[in-house]
Design a protein around this motif. Structure first.
Motif, PDB file in Angstrom:
ATOM      1  N   GLU A  30       6.224  -3.780   0.306  1.00  0.00           N
ATOM      2  CA  GLU A  30       5.472  -3.838  -0.950  1.00  0.00           C
ATOM      3  C   GLU A  30       5.591  -2.519  -1.713  1.00  0.00           C
ATOM      4  OE1 GLU A  30       1.468  -4.903  -0.032  1.00  0.00           O
ATOM      5  OE2 GLU A  30       2.030  -6.891   0.713  1.00  0.00           O
ATOM      6  N   ALA A  31       5.528  -1.405  -1.002  1.00  0.00           N
ATOM      7  CA  ALA A  31       5.663  -0.095  -1.642  1.00  0.00           C
ATOM      8  C   ALA A  31       7.045   0.065  -2.251  1.00  0.00           C
ATOM      9  CB  ALA A  31       5.394   1.013  -0.632  1.00  0.00           C
ATOM     10  N   ASP A  32       8.075  -0.398  -1.547  1.00  0.00           N
ATOM     11  CA  ASP A  32       9.438  -0.326  -2.081  1.00  0.00           C
ATOM     12  C   ASP A  32       9.598  -1.196  -3.323  1.00  0.00           C
ATOM     13  OD1 ASP A  32      10.122   1.430  -0.061  1.00  0.00           O
ATOM     14  OD2 ASP A  32      10.960  -0.136   1.242  1.00  0.00           O
ATOM     15  N   GLU A  33       8.916  -2.362  -3.352  1.00  0.00           N
ATOM     16  CA  GLU A  33       8.963  -3.221  -4.532  1.00  0.00           C
ATOM     17  C   GLU A  33       8.335  -2.526  -5.737  1.00  0.00           C
ATOM     18  OE1 GLU A  33       7.167  -6.983  -3.656  1.00  0.00           O
ATOM     19  OE2 GLU A  33       8.574  -7.395  -2.020  1.00  0.00           O
ATOM     20  N   LEU A  34       7.211  -1.835  -5.508  1.00  0.00           N
ATOM     21  CA  LEU A  34       6.574  -1.099  -6.608  1.00  0.00           C
ATOM     22  C   LEU A  34       7.487   0.001  -7.131  1.00  0.00           C
ATOM     23  CD1 LEU A  34       2.895  -0.737  -5.360  1.00  0.00           C
ATOM     24  CD2 LEU A  34       3.774  -2.277  -7.105  1.00  0.00           C
ATOM     25  N   GLU A  35       8.138   0.718  -6.211  1.00  0.00           N
ATOM     26  CA  GLU A  35       9.071   1.769  -6.618  1.00  0.00           C
ATOM     27  C   GLU A  35      10.251   1.175  -7.400  1.00  0.00           C
ATOM     28  OE1 GLU A  35       9.242   5.236  -6.208  1.00  0.00           O
ATOM     29  OE2 GLU A  35       7.151   5.163  -5.577  1.00  0.00           O
ATOM     30  N   ALA A  36      10.727  -0.009  -6.975  1.00  0.00           N
ATOM     31  CA  ALA A  36      11.840  -0.653  -7.670  1.00  0.00           C
ATOM     32  C   ALA A  36      11.446  -1.075  -9.084  1.00  0.00           C
ATOM     33  CB  ALA A  36      12.326  -1.868  -6.875  1.00  0.00           C
ATOM     34  N   GLY A  61       9.578   0.688 -10.906  1.00  0.00           N
ATOM     35  CA  GLY A  61       9.408   1.918 -11.666  1.00  0.00           C
ATOM     36  C   GLY A  61       8.032   2.536 -11.544  1.00  0.00           C
ATOM     37  N   LEU A  62       7.173   1.981 -10.677  1.00  0.00           N
ATOM     38  CA  LEU A  62       5.841   2.540 -10.468  1.00  0.00           C
ATOM     39  C   LEU A  62       5.924   3.631  -9.412  1.00  0.00           C
ATOM     40  CD1 LEU A  62       3.867  -0.802 -10.428  1.00  0.00           C
ATOM     41  CD2 LEU A  62       4.097   0.789 -12.315  1.00  0.00           C
ATOM     42  N   GLU A  63       5.292   4.758  -9.667  1.00  0.00           N
ATOM     43  CA  GLU A  63       5.417   5.948  -8.815  1.00  0.00           C
ATOM     44  C   GLU A  63       4.404   5.917  -7.674  1.00  0.00           C
ATOM     45  OE1 GLU A  63       5.118   9.392 -11.253  1.00  0.00           O
ATOM     46  OE2 GLU A  63       6.523   8.619 -12.722  1.00  0.00           O
ATOM     47  N   PHE A  64       4.595   5.030  -6.699  1.00  0.00           N
ATOM     48  CA  PHE A  64       3.665   4.928  -5.579  1.00  0.00           C
ATOM     49  C   PHE A  64       3.864   6.052  -4.571  1.00  0.00           C
ATOM     50  CE2 PHE A  64       2.921   3.514  -1.208  1.00  0.00           C
ATOM     51  CZ  PHE A  64       1.548   3.342  -1.260  1.00  0.00           C
ATOM     52  N   ARG A  65       5.083   6.284  -4.152  1.00  0.00           N
ATOM     53  CA  ARG A  65       5.359   7.243  -3.074  1.00  0.00           C
ATOM     54  C   ARG A  65       5.015   8.682  -3.480  1.00  0.00           C
ATOM     55  NH1 ARG A  65       6.337   4.233   1.416  1.00  0.00           N
ATOM     56  NH2 ARG A  65       7.917   2.663   1.065  1.00  0.00           N
ATOM     57  N   SER A  66       5.059   9.004  -4.768  1.00  0.00           N
ATOM     58  CA  SER A  66       4.771  10.374  -5.186  1.00  0.00           C
ATOM     59  C   SER A  66       3.284  10.713  -5.081  1.00  0.00           C
ATOM     60  CB  SER A  66       5.247  10.602  -6.620  1.00  0.00           C
ATOM     61  OG  SER A  66       4.506   9.792  -7.517  1.00  0.00           O
ATOM     62  N   PHE A  68      -2.523   1.756 -11.479  1.00  0.00           N
ATOM     63  CA  PHE A  68      -1.467   2.327 -12.301  1.00  0.00           C
ATOM     64  C   PHE A  68      -1.833   2.148 -13.767  1.00  0.00           C
ATOM     65  CE2 PHE A  68       0.616   1.146  -8.348  1.00  0.00           C
ATOM     66  CZ  PHE A  68       1.321   2.295  -8.050  1.00  0.00           C
ATOM     67  N   ILE A  69      -1.596   3.195 -14.529  1.00  0.00           N
ATOM     68  CA  ILE A  69      -1.771   3.140 -15.973  1.00  0.00           C
ATOM     69  C   ILE A  69      -0.385   3.326 -16.554  1.00  0.00           C
ATOM     70  CG2 ILE A  69      -2.888   4.143 -17.986  1.00  0.00           C
ATOM     71  CD1 ILE A  69      -5.072   5.128 -16.003  1.00  0.00           C
ATOM     72  N   GLY A  70       0.151   2.261 -17.062  1.00  0.00           N
ATOM     73  CA  GLY A  70       1.559   2.278 -17.449  1.00  0.00           C
ATOM     74  C   GLY A  70       2.394   2.345 -16.183  1.00  0.00           C
ATOM     75  N   ARG A  71       3.248   3.327 -16.064  1.00  0.00           N
ATOM     76  CA  ARG A  71       4.069   3.487 -14.861  1.00  0.00           C
ATOM     77  C   ARG A  71       3.558   4.621 -13.954  1.00  0.00           C
ATOM     78  NH1 ARG A  71       7.361  -0.418 -14.738  1.00  0.00           N
ATOM     79  NH2 ARG A  71       8.624  -0.997 -16.522  1.00  0.00           N
ATOM     80  N   GLU A  72       2.525   5.329 -14.387  1.00  0.00           N
ATOM     81  CA  GLU A  72       2.009   6.464 -13.632  1.00  0.00           C
ATOM     82  C   GLU A  72       0.779   6.064 -12.824  1.00  0.00           C
ATOM     83  OE1 GLU A  72       1.338   9.891 -15.978  1.00  0.00           O
ATOM     84  OE2 GLU A  72       3.224   9.694 -17.062  1.00  0.00           O
ATOM     85  N   PRO A  73       0.601   6.689 -11.655  1.00  0.00           N
ATOM     86  CA  PRO A  73      -0.597   6.368 -10.852  1.00  0.00           C
ATOM     87  C   PRO A  73      -1.851   6.941 -11.501  1.00  0.00           C
ATOM     88  CG  PRO A  73       0.707   8.108  -9.819  1.00  0.00           C
ATOM     89  CD  PRO A  73       1.500   7.628 -10.997  1.00  0.00           C
ATOM     90  N   GLY A  74      -2.873   6.112 -11.606  1.00  0.00           N
ATOM     91  CA  GLY A  74      -4.160   6.567 -12.109  1.00  0.00           C
ATOM     92  C   GLY A  74      -5.084   6.924 -10.971  1.00  0.00           C
TER      93      GLY A  74
END
Length: 98
Positions: free
Chosen positions: A56-62, A64-69, A88-94
């Motif tokens: 699931e985390a890899d899908e979020l990264e694919a 464009g959502l910055e989960f791992r950072s 997430f707010i847009g593509r950045e983690p909130g």
């Protein structure tokens, strides 16, 4: 020499034994009443995700959502059964909690 042995013992203990604190929470939503007049204002591009596996985390990264950072050691923690709640707010983690 005593200081050297003490540091070596601390290093060896940390390599064998890890102590971390995790917080568990439970919410009962059966008695929840939504009051639209006191709700937060609407924002665009807000997305809530519950991540329970590395796939699931890899899908979020694919996407464009910055989960791992924002979730340090997420791969190891998810392998051990942790669940992360992310906003997430847009593509950045909130917000991220794990």
């Amino acid at each position: 020499m005593l200081s050297l042995f003490r540091h070596a013992a601390v290093f060896l203990r940390s390599a064998v034994f890890a102590h971390e604190v995790y917080y568990l929470s439970k919410h009962n939503l059966t008695d929840f009443v939504f009051n639209e007049s006191t709700a937060a204002p609407q924002t665009t591009g807000v997305r809530f995700e519950m991540v329970s596996s590395n796939d699931e985390a890899d899908e979020l990264e694919a996407e464009g959502l910055e989960f791992r950072s924002c979730a340090l050691d997420s791969r190891e923690r998810l392998d051990k059964g942790a669940i992360a709640s992310c906003i997430f707010i847009g593509r950045e983690p909130g917000h991220a909690a794990h």
